[in-house]
Design a protein around this motif. Structure first.
Motif, PDB file in Angstrom:
ATOM      1  N   ARG A 135       0.075  18.248  -2.470  1.00  0.00           N
ATOM      2  CA  ARG A 135       1.077  17.044  -2.378  1.00  0.00           C
ATOM      3  C   ARG A 135       2.381  17.190  -3.000  1.00  0.00           C
ATOM      4  O   ARG A 135       3.347  16.795  -2.144  1.00  0.00           O
ATOM      5  CB  ARG A 135       0.382  15.827  -2.658  1.00  0.00           C
ATOM      6  CG  ARG A 135      -0.756  15.278  -1.606  1.00  0.00           C
ATOM      7  CD  ARG A 135      -1.346  14.055  -2.090  1.00  0.00           C
ATOM      8  NE  ARG A 135      -2.474  13.654  -1.314  1.00  0.00           N
ATOM      9  CZ  ARG A 135      -3.353  13.017  -1.544  1.00  0.00           C
ATOM     10  NH1 ARG A 135      -3.383  12.390  -2.876  1.00  0.00           N
ATOM     11  NH2 ARG A 135      -4.514  12.814  -0.873  1.00  0.00           N
TER      12      ARG A 135
ATOM     13  N   GLU B  67       0.648   4.817  -2.265  1.00  0.00           N
ATOM     14  CA  GLU B  67       0.750   5.933  -1.269  1.00  0.00           C
ATOM     15  C   GLU B  67       2.068   7.021  -1.776  1.00  0.00           C
ATOM     16  O   GLU B  67       1.784   8.257  -1.662  1.00  0.00           O
ATOM     17  CB  GLU B  67       0.555   5.950   0.079  1.00  0.00           C
ATOM     18  CG  GLU B  67      -0.655   5.164   0.630  1.00  0.00           C
ATOM     19  CD  GLU B  67      -0.894   5.086   2.185  1.00  0.00           C
ATOM     20  OE1 GLU B  67       0.325   5.179   2.797  1.00  0.00           O
ATOM     21  OE2 GLU B  67      -1.995   4.938   2.456  1.00  0.00           O
ATOM     22  N   ALA B  68       3.163   6.369  -1.947  1.00  0.00           N
ATOM     23  CA  ALA B  68       4.259   7.103  -2.341  1.00  0.00           C
ATOM     24  C   ALA B  68       3.984   7.910  -3.496  1.00  0.00           C
ATOM     25  O   ALA B  68       4.350   9.155  -3.757  1.00  0.00           O
ATOM     26  CB  ALA B  68       5.362   6.275  -2.441  1.00  0.00           C
ATOM     27  N   SER B  69       3.190   7.346  -4.610  1.00  0.00           N
ATOM     28  CA  SER B  69       2.747   8.042  -5.597  1.00  0.00           C
ATOM     29  C   SER B  69       1.943   9.028  -5.531  1.00  0.00           C
ATOM     30  O   SER B  69       1.789  10.255  -5.892  1.00  0.00           O
ATOM     31  CB  SER B  69       2.359   6.954  -6.817  1.00  0.00           C
ATOM     32  OG  SER B  69       1.943   7.555  -7.861  1.00  0.00           O
ATOM     33  N   TYR B  70       0.848   8.969  -4.634  1.00  0.00           N
ATOM     34  CA  TYR B  70      -0.303   9.757  -4.221  1.00  0.00           C
ATOM     35  C   TYR B  70       0.474  10.908  -3.635  1.00  0.00           C
ATOM     36  O   TYR B  70       0.209  12.141  -3.894  1.00  0.00           O
ATOM     37  CB  TYR B  70      -1.213   9.250  -3.409  1.00  0.00           C
ATOM     38  CG  TYR B  70      -1.992   8.283  -4.104  1.00  0.00           C
ATOM     39  CD1 TYR B  70      -2.486   8.412  -5.334  1.00  0.00           C
ATOM     40  CD2 TYR B  70      -2.667   7.219  -3.397  1.00  0.00           C
ATOM     41  CE1 TYR B  70      -3.192   7.453  -6.139  1.00  0.00           C
ATOM     42  CE2 TYR B  70      -3.384   5.900  -3.988  1.00  0.00           C
ATOM     43  CZ  TYR B  70      -3.771   6.191  -5.341  1.00  0.00           C
ATOM     44  OH  TYR B  70      -4.417   5.079  -5.979  1.00  0.00           O
TER      45      TYR B  70
ATOM     46  N   TYR C 250       9.979  11.013 -12.401  1.00  0.00           N
ATOM     47  CA  TYR C 250       8.334  10.699 -12.110  1.00  0.00           C
ATOM     48  C   TYR C 250       7.646  12.068 -11.557  1.00  0.00           C
ATOM     49  O   TYR C 250       6.425  12.343 -11.700  1.00  0.00           O
ATOM     50  CB  TYR C 250       8.124   9.440 -11.298  1.00  0.00           C
ATOM     51  CG  TYR C 250       6.739   9.121 -11.077  1.00  0.00           C
ATOM     52  CD1 TYR C 250       5.829   8.752 -12.183  1.00  0.00           C
ATOM     53  CD2 TYR C 250       5.985   9.046  -9.906  1.00  0.00           C
ATOM     54  CE1 TYR C 250       4.409   8.170 -12.004  1.00  0.00           C
ATOM     55  CE2 TYR C 250       4.807   8.685  -9.737  1.00  0.00           C
ATOM     56  CZ  TYR C 250       4.173   8.378 -10.566  1.00  0.00           C
ATOM     57  OH  TYR C 250       2.775   7.969 -10.531  1.00  0.00           O
TER      58      TYR C 250
ATOM     59  N   PHE D 207       8.365   7.747   3.235  1.00  0.00           N
ATOM     60  CA  PHE D 207       7.571   6.704   4.034  1.00  0.00           C
ATOM     61  C   PHE D 207       8.716   5.891   5.028  1.00  0.00           C
ATOM     62  O   PHE D 207       9.898   6.179   4.780  1.00  0.00           O
ATOM     63  CB  PHE D 207       6.876   5.752   3.349  1.00  0.00           C
ATOM     64  CG  PHE D 207       5.763   6.467   2.551  1.00  0.00           C
ATOM     65  CD1 PHE D 207       4.482   6.280   3.010  1.00  0.00           C
ATOM     66  CD2 PHE D 207       5.882   7.411   1.497  1.00  0.00           C
ATOM     67  CE1 PHE D 207       3.484   6.895   2.395  1.00  0.00           C
ATOM     68  CE2 PHE D 207       4.878   8.006   0.849  1.00  0.00           C
ATOM     69  CZ  PHE D 207       3.458   7.828   1.443  1.00  0.00           C
TER      70      PHE D 207
ATOM     71  N   ARG E  23       0.952  -1.277   0.011  1.00  0.00           N
ATOM     72  CA  ARG E  23       0.110  -0.068   0.122  1.00  0.00           C
ATOM     73  C   ARG E  23       0.930   1.216  -0.088  1.00  0.00           C
ATOM     74  O   ARG E  23       0.719   2.170  -0.599  1.00  0.00           O
ATOM     75  CB  ARG E  23      -0.987  -0.017   1.235  1.00  0.00           C
ATOM     76  CG  ARG E  23      -2.135   0.839   1.318  1.00  0.00           C
ATOM     77  CD  ARG E  23      -2.950   0.815   2.263  1.00  0.00           C
ATOM     78  NE  ARG E  23      -2.369   1.265   3.675  1.00  0.00           N
ATOM     79  CZ  ARG E  23      -2.921   2.016   4.560  1.00  0.00           C
ATOM     80  NH1 ARG E  23      -4.214   2.130   4.520  1.00  0.00           N
ATOM     81  NH2 ARG E  23      -2.221   2.195   5.525  1.00  0.00           N
ATOM     82  N   HIS E  24       1.927   1.226   0.507  1.00  0.00           N
ATOM     83  CA  HIS E  24       2.956   2.192   0.757  1.00  0.00           C
ATOM     84  C   HIS E  24       3.350   2.851  -0.405  1.00  0.00           C
ATOM     85  O   HIS E  24       3.786   3.919  -0.921  1.00  0.00           O
ATOM     86  CB  HIS E  24       3.971   2.235   1.944  1.00  0.00           C
ATOM     87  CG  HIS E  24       4.948   1.146   1.621  1.00  0.00           C
ATOM     88  ND1 HIS E  24       6.234   1.353   0.936  1.00  0.00           N
ATOM     89  CD2 HIS E  24       4.817  -0.123   2.157  1.00  0.00           C
ATOM     90  CE1 HIS E  24       6.757   0.268   1.136  1.00  0.00           C
ATOM     91  NE2 HIS E  24       6.068  -0.485   1.804  1.00  0.00           N
ATOM     92  N   VAL E  25       3.606   1.947  -1.475  1.00  0.00           N
ATOM     93  CA  VAL E  25       4.060   2.079  -2.804  1.00  0.00           C
ATOM     94  C   VAL E  25       2.891   2.908  -3.610  1.00  0.00           C
ATOM     95  O   VAL E  25       3.204   4.017  -4.183  1.00  0.00           O
ATOM     96  CB  VAL E  25       4.399   0.957  -3.756  1.00  0.00           C
ATOM     97  CG1 VAL E  25       4.812   1.278  -4.802  1.00  0.00           C
ATOM     98  CG2 VAL E  25       5.375   0.189  -2.863  1.00  0.00           C
TER      99      VAL E  25
ATOM    100  N   ASN F 224      10.492   3.014  -0.757  1.00  0.00           N
ATOM    101  CA  ASN F 224       9.656   2.274  -1.639  1.00  0.00           C
ATOM    102  C   ASN F 224       9.671   3.221  -3.134  1.00  0.00           C
ATOM    103  O   ASN F 224       8.829   3.898  -3.510  1.00  0.00           O
ATOM    104  CB  ASN F 224       8.014   2.567  -1.238  1.00  0.00           C
ATOM    105  CG  ASN F 224       7.861   4.078  -0.924  1.00  0.00           C
ATOM    106  OD1 ASN F 224       8.561   5.002  -0.889  1.00  0.00           O
ATOM    107  ND2 ASN F 224       6.769   4.227  -0.110  1.00  0.00           N
TER     108      ASN F 224
ATOM    109  N   PHE G  95       9.949   3.229  -7.017  1.00  0.00           N
ATOM    110  CA  PHE G  95       8.961   2.633  -7.881  1.00  0.00           C
ATOM    111  C   PHE G  95       9.882   1.709  -8.680  1.00  0.00           C
ATOM    112  O   PHE G  95      11.116   1.891  -8.997  1.00  0.00           O
ATOM    113  CB  PHE G  95       8.414   3.730  -8.959  1.00  0.00           C
ATOM    114  CG  PHE G  95       7.438   4.609  -7.969  1.00  0.00           C
ATOM    115  CD1 PHE G  95       6.608   4.200  -6.963  1.00  0.00           C
ATOM    116  CD2 PHE G  95       7.549   5.759  -8.209  1.00  0.00           C
ATOM    117  CE1 PHE G  95       6.012   5.010  -6.417  1.00  0.00           C
ATOM    118  CE2 PHE G  95       6.941   6.894  -7.577  1.00  0.00           C
ATOM    119  CZ  PHE G  95       6.113   6.475  -6.661  1.00  0.00           C
TER     120      PHE G  95
END
Lengths: 327, 292
Positions: free
Chosen positions: B123, A204-207, B146, B130, A200-202, B134, B136
């Motif tokens: 954002r 969320e990282a994009s959001y 990105y 995090f 899920r955190h991946v 993470n 991509f």
């Protein structure tokens, strides 16, 4: 403050393992019987697989002649005049490509919707059950349904038609459409698995970088799930290549690819034809029985094709050191 | 407890506690000693006013009011489940992604309510790193690019993005290590490098506030020290909010510390005050390691 007493040293010596490889000898009888059954089951499967492959290879190599690959089949009682199986081979390839071209976008889209949107929940549950029902429907039932559906008057442009406007509901295009239903559940399942295993955190990282859900799906999630999508597609291709019932009912029953219509390329899809599976059926003793030798050769070729697909699945699924996230 | 009398045990535990995992390497020690612990001239970038967040019936954050200043590191500390991560995630409205989450109160970024700012824009201005690294599943370059590309479009040429990507990697202290191999898959890097790449990615769009959710908890002490040093450098350019379970870390890099307990803000102040002269018993107990 009282000091904590350590337990007294053990008097009985622990039992030492003497023979690690033969430890099952000490098992209770029931466990040993079950172990034996497990072994037997595994060995039996190896035996069956080896028997099929070796028998088909033996028969296939015996009867497979290179010229069979590039001569067209003819309807003839005399086997020396009945030709090869160029058309069924092309038919198989055509149907694999066609069915996948329909099933892949549809399946990936379904999986993305189910995993990333899935609202309202009742609709998502319904879609899930729908995919399961399709996966569980026997091919012959799908074929019958396809026949009933595509025989509708308005869908005549998709299939062969008789004089006076009768719609037969039979063509390679209709085969592709119905067979795509067989490949669909596998693509949906594999893609969902890939999407759901993305942490899920991946997402969320994009959001958190200010990306929309669409951009996240397109640029992060689908690339992550690519190996799963490829696996699903390869499994679906195997199903399509191996199907007989649908092509038998909806392929039109001609051995050769018989074009129908005026637009080149498209008219082959609109026309009738056969695949390796229906060719084997037609030439086997349960079909017309005309040419069992050619049936063996074609069956061997089909087996090779499916084995190649399985090998591809294995390679893709294993991946070359697929990278994951720290958990 | 008498707030005027600094209790010696707390001091001992914070400064040279026996369970400090690894002594921080020299540069960080020097940075901690050298940096000024004052915040009088800091600019307020964000403000949380009477913030309440609930997941269904469960209240996670209850009536918290807190400023976030540029030029400082704000460390959120507290026992597990005290609402510090929820508070952090509300600053860039990421908490809205959790089903059932509801929010009361007000969050302001440079005078604008975050609810009126377009969420994708917010954002970009309030970026986040995090707990788990993470990156991509793409190349190092593409990871940073990105963040810069408009909704992930590939239309902008690589040559145009090279300068900002390089600058972001330099700010994250990663350029010297990966600058000559930007096409390597990001997931092949070490954990510490991956986390610095995530920081570079978060910095690429030039945010005003950087949120860090326990950024070092999955990393080894060496990588932790590098990232702490990086955070101290970054605080000059932007406001940094860090959630951490590691009290030593909060003391090392936090200019101001907010202690939360059961969703409420118990104590907020300069790091030295909170750690050495806590006003509340709960804070004193927590920073001395009595609970949590």
């Amino acid at each position: 403050m009282t000091a904590i007493q350590s337990p007294p040293p053990r008097q009985d010596r622990p039992r030492l393992r003497t023979d690690p490889s033969g430890s099952w000898r000490a098992w209770p009888l029931r466990d040993r019987i079950l172990l034996g059954l497990c072994w037997a089951a595994g060995l039996f499967l190896i035996f069956v697989a080896a028997a099929i492959t070796l028998y088909m290879a033996f028969k296939g190599i015996q009867f497979l002649r290179p010229n069979l690959l590039w001569t067209r089949p003819e309807a003839a009682i005399d086997q020396s005049k009945s030709g090869g199986f160029l058309d069924p081979m092309l038919g198989t390839l055509l149907i694999i490509v066609g069915a996948l071209a329909i099933a892949a976008p549809l399946g990936i889209a379904t999986a993305v919707w189910l995993t990333e949107y899935g609202k309202p929940t009742w609709l998502a549950r319904m879609v899930e059950s729908g995919v399961e029902v399709i996966a569980g429907t026997p091919a012959i039932v799908l074929a019958l349904f396809g026949l009933a559906f595509f025989s509708q008057g308005g869908l005549g442009f998709l299939s062969t038609t008789g004089e006076g406007g009768a719609v037969f509901g039979r063509s390679l295009l209709i085969c592709c459409t119905v067979l795509s239903l067989e490949a669909l559940p596998m693509i949906v399942g594999a893609t969902r698995e890939g999407l759901m295993s993305t942490p899920r955190h991946v997402r969320e990282a994009s959001y958190a970088l200010g990306k929309t859900r669409a951009a996240t799906i397109h640029r992060v999630l689908l690339p992550t799930a690519r190996p799963n999508i490829a696996t699903g597609c390869a499994l679906g291709m195997g199903r399509v290549a191996g199907d007989t019932a649908v092509v038998l009912l909806l392929g039109g029953g001609t051995l050769q690819l018989a074009a129908n219509g005026s637009i080149p390329g498209l008219n082959t899809l609109q026309g009738t034809g056969s695949t390796l599976t229906t060719y084997v059926y037609a030439n086997s003793p349960s079909g017309e029985g005309g040419a069992p030798e050619k049936a063996y050769a074609a069956a061997f070729l089909l087996l090779l094709l499916v084995l190649a697909l399985n090998w591809a699945v294995d390679r893709i699924a294993r991946g070359d050191g697929r990278l994951g996230w720290i958990r | 407890m008498d707030p005027l009398m600094p209790p010696p045990p707390i001091r001992r535990i914070v400064v040279d506690a026996p369970h400090v995992p690894v002594a921080p390497p020299e540069p960080l020690e020097a940075a901690v000693r050298a940096r000024p612990r004052l915040a009088t001239d800091a600019v307020e970038r964000m403000r949380v006013e009477d913030l309440t967040i609930a997941y269904g019936p469960k209240v996670a954050v209850n009536g918290v009011t807190l400023p976030v200043h540029q030029g400082e590191v704000l460390a959120l500390i507290g026992p597990s489940g005290c609402g510090k991560t929820t508070l952090l995630r509300s600053l860039n409205r990421l908490v809205e992604l959790t089903p059932g989450a509801g929010r009361g109160g007000k969050i302001v970024l440079d005078g604008d309510d975050v609810d009126v700012i377009e969420v994708t824009d917010l954002r970009r201005r309030v970026s986040m790193v995090f707990q788990q690294p993470n990156p991509f599943p793409m190349s190092i370059f593409d990871n940073v690019a990105y963040a810069l590309r408009e909704q992930g479009s590939k239309r902008v040429k690589r040559s145009e993005l090279m300068a900002p990507v390089r600058s972001a990697l330099e700010r994250a202290g990663l350029w010297d290590e990966v600058g000559d191999d930007l096409d390597r898959p990001a997931l092949r890097m070490s954990g510490g490098q991956q986390q610095r790449l995530c920081i570079a990615r978060a910095l690429a769009a030039n945010p005003e506030v950087l949120l860090l959710d326990e950024p070092c908890s999955a990393l080894d002490p060496r990588s932790t020290a590098i990232i702490e040093e990086l955070i101290l450098q970054l605080r000059e350019e932007l406001a940094v909010v860090i959630v951490t379970h590691n009290l030593q870390q909060a003391y090392r890099i936090g200019d101001r510390v907010a202690f939360m307990y059961l969703g409420e803000l118990v104590e907020y102040g300069l790091a030295a005050d909170v750690f050495e002269r806590p006003e509340h018993t709960r804070t004193a107990e927590y920073v001395s390691g009595a609970f949590g």
